[in-house]
Design a protein around this motif. Structure first.
Motif, short mmCIF file in Angstrom:
data_model
loop_
_atom_site.label_atom_id
_atom_site.label_comp_id
_atom_site.label_asym_id
_atom_site.label_seq_id
_atom_site.Cartn_x
_atom_site.Cartn_y
_atom_site.Cartn_z
N ARG A 4 0.84 -1.22 0.00
CA ARG A 4 0.00 0.00 0.00
C ARG A 4 0.87 1.26 0.00
N MET A 5 1.89 1.28 0.86
CA MET A 5 2.70 2.51 0.98
C MET A 5 3.57 2.73 -0.25
N VAL A 6 4.15 1.67 -0.79
CA VAL A 6 4.95 1.81 -2.02
C VAL A 6 4.07 2.32 -3.15
N TYR A 7 2.86 1.78 -3.23
CA TYR A 7 1.90 2.22 -4.27
C TYR A 7 1.62 3.72 -4.14
N GLN A 8 1.39 4.17 -2.91
CA GLN A 8 1.07 5.60 -2.69
C GLN A 8 2.26 6.49 -3.03
N VAL A 9 3.45 6.08 -2.60
CA VAL A 9 4.64 6.94 -2.82
C VAL A 9 5.01 6.96 -4.30
N TYR A 10 4.86 5.82 -4.98
CA TYR A 10 5.19 5.77 -6.42
C TYR A 10 4.37 6.81 -7.19
N ASP A 11 3.13 6.99 -6.78
CA ASP A 11 2.25 7.97 -7.43
C ASP A 11 2.74 9.41 -7.24
N ALA A 12 3.51 9.63 -6.15
CA ALA A 12 3.82 11.01 -5.75
C ALA A 12 5.24 11.46 -6.09
N VAL A 13 6.17 10.51 -6.33
CA VAL A 13 7.57 10.91 -6.58
C VAL A 13 8.05 10.35 -7.92
N LYS A 14 9.16 10.95 -8.41
CA LYS A 14 9.73 10.47 -9.68
C LYS A 14 10.98 9.62 -9.45
N ILE A 15 11.53 9.68 -8.24
CA ILE A 15 12.76 8.93 -7.95
C ILE A 15 12.43 7.46 -7.67
N PRO A 16 13.42 6.56 -7.88
CA PRO A 16 13.14 5.13 -7.68
C PRO A 16 12.89 4.76 -6.21
N ILE A 17 12.17 3.67 -6.05
CA ILE A 17 11.84 3.16 -4.71
C ILE A 17 12.44 1.77 -4.55
N ILE A 18 13.16 1.56 -3.46
CA ILE A 18 13.52 0.19 -3.07
C ILE A 18 12.44 -0.25 -2.08
N GLY A 19 11.63 -1.23 -2.48
CA GLY A 19 10.51 -1.66 -1.64
C GLY A 19 10.93 -2.77 -0.70
N MET A 20 10.36 -2.78 0.49
CA MET A 20 10.61 -3.87 1.44
C MET A 20 9.50 -3.89 2.48
N GLY A 21 9.43 -5.00 3.22
CA GLY A 21 8.42 -5.16 4.25
C GLY A 21 7.71 -6.49 4.07
N GLY A 22 8.23 -7.52 4.72
CA GLY A 22 7.54 -8.81 4.72
C GLY A 22 7.65 -9.63 3.45
N VAL A 23 8.64 -9.31 2.61
CA VAL A 23 8.81 -10.07 1.36
C VAL A 23 9.40 -11.45 1.68
N THR A 24 8.72 -12.50 1.21
CA THR A 24 9.25 -13.86 1.46
C THR A 24 9.31 -14.73 0.20
N THR A 25 8.66 -14.31 -0.87
CA THR A 25 8.61 -15.15 -2.08
C THR A 25 8.89 -14.32 -3.33
N ALA A 26 9.15 -15.02 -4.44
CA ALA A 26 9.32 -14.34 -5.73
C ALA A 26 8.02 -13.66 -6.15
N GLU A 27 6.89 -14.24 -5.77
CA GLU A 27 5.59 -13.61 -6.09
C GLU A 27 5.49 -12.26 -5.38
N ASP A 28 5.97 -12.21 -4.12
CA ASP A 28 5.94 -10.94 -3.37
C ASP A 28 6.79 -9.89 -4.08
N VAL A 29 7.93 -10.31 -4.63
CA VAL A 29 8.83 -9.38 -5.33
C VAL A 29 8.08 -8.75 -6.50
N ILE A 30 7.40 -9.58 -7.26
CA ILE A 30 6.67 -9.09 -8.43
C ILE A 30 5.53 -8.15 -8.01
N GLU A 31 4.85 -8.52 -6.94
CA GLU A 31 3.74 -7.67 -6.46
C GLU A 31 4.24 -6.30 -6.03
N LEU A 32 5.36 -6.28 -5.30
CA LEU A 32 5.90 -4.99 -4.83
C LEU A 32 6.43 -4.15 -5.99
N MET A 33 6.95 -4.82 -7.03
CA MET A 33 7.40 -4.08 -8.21
C MET A 33 6.20 -3.52 -8.98
#
Ligand code: SIN
Length: 304
Positions: free
Chosen positions: A227-256
């Motif tokens: 949720r937070m990565v989604y909100q910040v991506y909408d507001a900034v132009k700089i890249p985001i390194i996402g993290m928080g509870g990632v445990t699988t390759a599916e999670d990686v794709i979802e966060l991207m």
């Protein structure tokens, strides 16, 4: 054949998987288990100006689908990190590393970042304004846009490498803080650090953790990160390194898809030291399953 390569502010990563600071030491401990050069990069143990013994024990509480830590930035201090830890790390890791820096004053952040910026192996500086486990430092700089911007400006003044500001989720409006960091010159955002949590022991009827509260991480917080990565991506132009509870390759794709360019894996390393290796090895299979040929094409894809 899939392409897992991504880029963070001119630093090319062969894949987006990065062990998060505080869960991977200075790398060489894990290099005894597998070749850590398969990682995209890694973020080393949070480093401060002075050596720190950390908080009193117990520092860890187990939870359903996660854990609480209150380590308190235990580290040998920036000078020893440079003279002892980085030389050991350079023997087993041959890619640009992410230097995670914490402080107790704006001057201290700038001091450490100026020193670490000169280290050849450092590719990105991750400025942690979000540690919930220390007083008068860490998170107190990350809960107001003005304070986060002040740290960003001070660090940018004395560094040449890309500066990513690591943000706290323990705020009402993370977007305004990310925007303030971007305006102050940040090259990217790392998010999210841990959520403040607490457990109480029913037998002793006292808090489990000596410091009473700590940072909650693990798979339970993953939807908050998305949720937070989604909100910040909408507001900034700089890249985001996402993290928080990632445990699988599916999670990686979802966060991207939410907007992360690269993804850090934290608590999962403490449960399974091979977590990052497993995710990297599984990523091509999951990409094929979802018909993804080029990983960087999906960054922010959920916004379209
Ligand atoms: C700690 O050392 O207490 C954890 C660091 C952090 O959450 O930023």
């Amino acid at each position: 054949m899939v392409n897992t390569q991504v880029e963070l502010s001119g630093v090319t990563l062969s894949n987006p998987i990065i062990p998060a600071s505080g869960t991977f030491g200075f790398g060489y401990e894990f290099a005894e288990l597998y070749d850590i050069n398969m990682l995209g990069s890694f973020s080393f143990k949070g480093t401060t100006k002075e050596p720190r013994f950390g908080n009193p024990t117990p520092r860890i509480a187990e939870c359903t689908a996660g854990m609480i830590n209150s380590v308190g930035l235990q580290n040998p201090g920036v000078e020893k990190v440079i003279s002892e830890e980085l030389p050991k790390l350079s023997k087993c890791f041959h890619k640009p590393v992410i230097a995670n820096i914490s402080g107790f004053s704006v001057e201290e952040y700038a001091y450490c970042c100026e020193l670490i910026d000169k280290e050849e192996q450092v590719g990105i500086i991750e400025v942690n304004v979000s540690c919930p486990n220390v007083h008068n430092g860490g998170m107190s700089f990350g809960t107001s846009p003005e304070a986060a911007a002040e740290v960003t400006r001070a660090v940018k003044k004395v560094t040449t490498k890309p500066v990513y500001i690591k943000l706290s989720p323990n705020v009402t409006d993370i977007v305004s803080i990310a925007k303030a960091c971007e305006e102050a010159g940040a090259d990217g955002i790392s998010m999210i650090n841990t959520l403040m949590g607490m457990r109480i022991d029913l037998k002793t009827k006292r808090p489990v953790i000596a410091n009473k509260m700590g940072g909650f991480s693990g798979s339970a917080i993953f939807p908050v990160a998305v949720r937070m990565v989604y909100q910040v991506y909408d507001a900034v132009k700089i890249p985001i390194i996402g993290m928080g509870g990632v445990t699988t390759a599916e999670d990686v794709i979802e966060l991207m898809l939410a907007g992360a360019t690269a993804v850090q894996v934290g608590a999962a390393n403490l449960v399974n030291p091979f977590a990052c290796k497993d995710i990297i090895e599984d990523l091509p299979r999951v990409m094929e399953k979802y018909q993804i040929t080029n990983l960087k094409d999906i960054i922010g894809g959920a916004h379209k």
